[in-house]
Design a protein around this motif. Structure first.
Motif, PDB file in Angstrom:
ATOM      1  N   UNK A 358       0.845  -1.199   0.000  1.00  0.00           N
ATOM      2  CA  UNK A 358       0.000   0.000   0.000  1.00  0.00           C
ATOM      3  C   UNK A 358       0.882   1.253   0.000  1.00  0.00           C
ATOM      4  N   UNK A 359       0.685   2.197  -0.927  1.00  0.00           N
ATOM      5  CA  UNK A 359       1.440   3.462  -0.891  1.00  0.00           C
ATOM      6  C   UNK A 359       1.123   4.224   0.392  1.00  0.00           C
ATOM      7  N   UNK A 360       2.148   4.692   1.055  1.00  0.00           N
ATOM      8  CA  UNK A 360       1.977   5.281   2.386  1.00  0.00           C
ATOM      9  C   UNK A 360       1.261   6.628   2.349  1.00  0.00           C
ATOM     10  N   UNK A 361       1.317   7.317   1.219  1.00  0.00           N
ATOM     11  CA  UNK A 361       0.851   8.692   1.178  1.00  0.00           C
ATOM     12  C   UNK A 361      -0.621   8.921   1.445  1.00  0.00           C
ATOM     13  N   UNK A 389       4.869   1.385   8.688  1.00  0.00           N
ATOM     14  CA  UNK A 389       4.372   2.682   9.126  1.00  0.00           C
ATOM     15  C   UNK A 389       2.920   2.851   8.706  1.00  0.00           C
ATOM     16  N   UNK A 390       2.178   3.612   9.506  1.00  0.00           N
ATOM     17  CA  UNK A 390       0.778   3.806   9.157  1.00  0.00           C
ATOM     18  C   UNK A 390       0.144   4.990   9.832  1.00  0.00           C
ATOM     19  N   UNK A 391      -1.149   5.149   9.570  1.00  0.00           N
ATOM     20  CA  UNK A 391      -1.935   6.255  10.115  1.00  0.00           C
ATOM     21  C   UNK A 391      -3.152   5.718  10.836  1.00  0.00           C
ATOM     22  N   UNK A 392      -3.517   6.390  11.925  1.00  0.00           N
ATOM     23  CA  UNK A 392      -4.675   5.994  12.723  1.00  0.00           C
ATOM     24  C   UNK A 392      -5.661   7.146  12.809  1.00  0.00           C
ATOM     25  N   UNK A 393      -6.943   6.794  12.837  1.00  0.00           N
ATOM     26  CA  UNK A 393      -8.003   7.778  13.028  1.00  0.00           C
ATOM     27  C   UNK A 393      -8.979   7.248  14.072  1.00  0.00           C
ATOM     28  N   UNK A 394      -9.473   8.138  14.940  1.00  0.00           N
ATOM     29  CA  UNK A 394     -10.327   7.733  16.039  1.00  0.00           C
ATOM     30  C   UNK A 394     -11.787   8.068  15.806  1.00  0.00           C
ATOM     31  N   UNK A 395     -12.583   7.829  16.834  1.00  0.00           N
ATOM     32  CA  UNK A 395     -14.016   8.084  16.774  1.00  0.00           C
ATOM     33  C   UNK A 395     -14.423   8.953  17.959  1.00  0.00           C
TER      34      UNK A 395
END
Length: 554
Positions: A358-361, A389-395
């Protein structure tokens, strides 16, 4: 659970009488904490002079004094910023200011492949360029080792940032961050471009007092950049942030610069019309796209272009990057949804998804779309040269940064804030992270009851065109200051292809649209949560209902 804002009725009557406001507008303002006629006037007709004192920010005096010293001594200055819209606008602000002082700084914007934050490679590059003062923008608060390396190579450092600091923050000469413990600045949740703007306000004052200004530096014209970065970073649009965005939008309307004019010529933005939605969905994605799938230097050159022809050429490149970003995003989203279904994550409280190619951008965007689609926190991870590496999003109802911090023993690095975080880890910890994150999210959300908040319960007769037009005076809208939600009792509702047809108790027909992830439920609908807006078709203006929620009878 429905929650209707409660108000002091005597105070409402005082505000209505003294200011001549419609009762609904007074009720909305009081419900949002605007508790006196004077405060209401200040909210509806704000002035730039009411911005907070920049010297209330931690280390502001130290940072400004060091910058003045370097400017007066004609020393070499380097700028390092993040690759997203907030970071790029922060660098653009600083670059524009220094240019007016006759200084051409050395600029370095990393790409997504380089990773977030200050790097040792960047420090080495600045050292080879004989940089005396390094200013980090929208990053640096956690780069302790890199800042120390810069000091060892003879560079002074100023960090202008807004991220959470963690247990071992960096130790630059000046760390200007409203989230530092003991900060006296009223607005804790500034975007980095907001912190940068306040730094420049303070720096201009100090340079003026020393007689070092070259002519007049008008910082109001730079507020277009502040507005873009602030909306893009999704900080609460209250207090200083609301003023920064409101006056930034005003600047775009009244004195548009080359970069903004190119959006109009390309028919991306309608002439004379720009609001927070234009920034969030028209401008910011194109600025972000450069850092995600292309080169953030293109976005920086675009925002600082003097000639309209140059800006238009650069916008074409940003449009290409944005289209590429959209294609990659859709592919990853399909892969991620397939992984959720295949691995049974739909039954869990959270999603931790990973794949090597998966492209990180675009992982942050995909994580956000998964949250919107599934209603649960998401972490989306890919493999890079050095680690995963990655990104997280919450609720709603959780502090994502705190939750990520609780599993930090499994991570090589992490950073971010309450709503969005970045993570770095080794491959052997991927499944362990999934298990640990699920446990922490479950605990974090235990006992959380979602509340449907409305500003007021109204009748259809309350929604006159004049009243709805007055609602727009409460803008700009966003986190912390959402467009007002009102509870209405429709007689009938029919929904088709995202549009709604509503009748009231007088058999009048109202038209509206359905907000994403909202559908007509099977149970009898007794009430609807709506945000009224004014629409115009063929020269006719009318009230349009954006329907957020359908609710059954109690």
């Amino acid at each position: 659970m429905i929650k209707v804002a409660q108000c002091d009725e005597a105070l409402l009557k005082t505000i209505e009488t003294r200011l001549g406001l419609p009762p609904l507008i007074a009720r909305i303002l009081v419900a949002r904490g605007v508790r006196s006629p004077e405060a209401v006037e200040a909210f509806l007709s704000p002035k730039l002079e009411t911005l907070s004192n920049p010297f209330l920010l931690p280390d502001m005096e130290k940072g400004v004094a060091k910058a003045v010293e370097m400017i007066e001594g004609n020393r070499r200055i380097g700028l390092f910023g993040d690759y997203d819209a907030d970071g790029i606008t922060s660098v653009a602000l600083m670059k524009n200011f220094l240019k007016q002082m006759g200084i051409v700084p050395e600029v370095c914007l990393p790409t997504r492949r380089d990773g977030y934050g200050l790097s040792l490679d960047a420090i080495k590059m600045f050292s080879e360029k004989s940089i005396d003062l390094l200013i980090c923008l929208d990053c640096g608060s956690s780069n302790r080792a890199e800042i120390e390396a810069a000091h060892q190579l003879g560079m002074q450092t100023i960090v202008i940032d807004h991220h959470e600091l963690g247990e071992t923050p960096a130790q630059p000469y000046a760390l200007i961050n409203p989230k530092r413990e003991g900060s006296r600045f009223p607005t804790r949740e500034l975007a980095a471009c907001g912190v940068t703007f306040f730094f420049l306000l303070a720096l201009r004052r100090a340079l003026s007092e020393r007689g070092l200004l070259r002519g007049t530096i008008n910082l109001k014209k730079e507020m277009d950049l502040v507005a873009v970065g602030t909306v893009a970073d999704m900080v609460p649009l209250t207090g200083d942030n609301r003023l920064l965005v409101k006056f930034g939008l005003e600047t775009m309307r009244q004195k548009p610069r080359a970069w903004f004019k190119s959006f109009i010529r390309k028919h991306i933005i309608r002439k004379g019309y720009v609001d927070e939605l234009t920034l969030g969905f028209g401008i910011a994605p194109r600025i972000n796209a450069a850092g995600r799938v292309s080169d953030p230097e293109i976005a920086l050159a675009f925002l600082t272009a003097d000639r309209e022809s140059e800006a238009e050429e650069l916008l074409s490149k940003l449009n290409d990057a944005n289209r590429k970003r959209q294609g990659i995003e859709e592919t990853i989203l399909r892969d991620a949804v397939e992984q959720v279904e295949k691995e049974g994550l739909g039954r869990e409280h959270s999603m931790v998804l990973f794949r090597e190619d998966w492209p990180i951008g675009v992982l942050g965007i995909v994580a956000q779309r998964l949250v919107e689609r599934c209603g649960k926190p998401a972490v989306v991870i890919t493999r890079t040269d050095k680690a995963w590496r990655g990104s997280a999003r919450g609720v709603e109802g959780m502090d994502l940064h705190q939750t990520i911090a609780s599993v930090s023993s499994l991570l090589l690095a992490f950073g971010g804030h309450k709503r969005a975080c970045g993570v770095t880890l080794s491959g052997e910890n991927l499944l362990l992270l999934r298990e640990a994150f699920e446990r922490e999210v479950k605990v974090s959300l235990e006992g959380f009851v979602r509340e449907v908040y409305v500003d007021a319960e109204v009748e259809f007769d309350d929604l006159t065109r004049d009243v709805v037009e007055t609602i727009d005076m409460l803008a700009p809208f966003g986190i912390g200051n959402p467009r007002p939600s009102l509870l209405l009792p429709p007689s009938t509702i029919s929904v088709s292809n995202g549009f709604a047809r509503v009748t009231d108790d007088k058999n009048r027909t109202w038209h509206g649209s359905i907000q994403r992830r909202t559908s007509l439920p099977a149970m009898p609908v007794a009430r609807a949560v709506v945000s009224p807006t004014i629409r115009e078709e063929m020269g006719n203006k009318f009230v349009h209902l954006v329907i957020k929620e359908f609710l059954p009878a109690d």
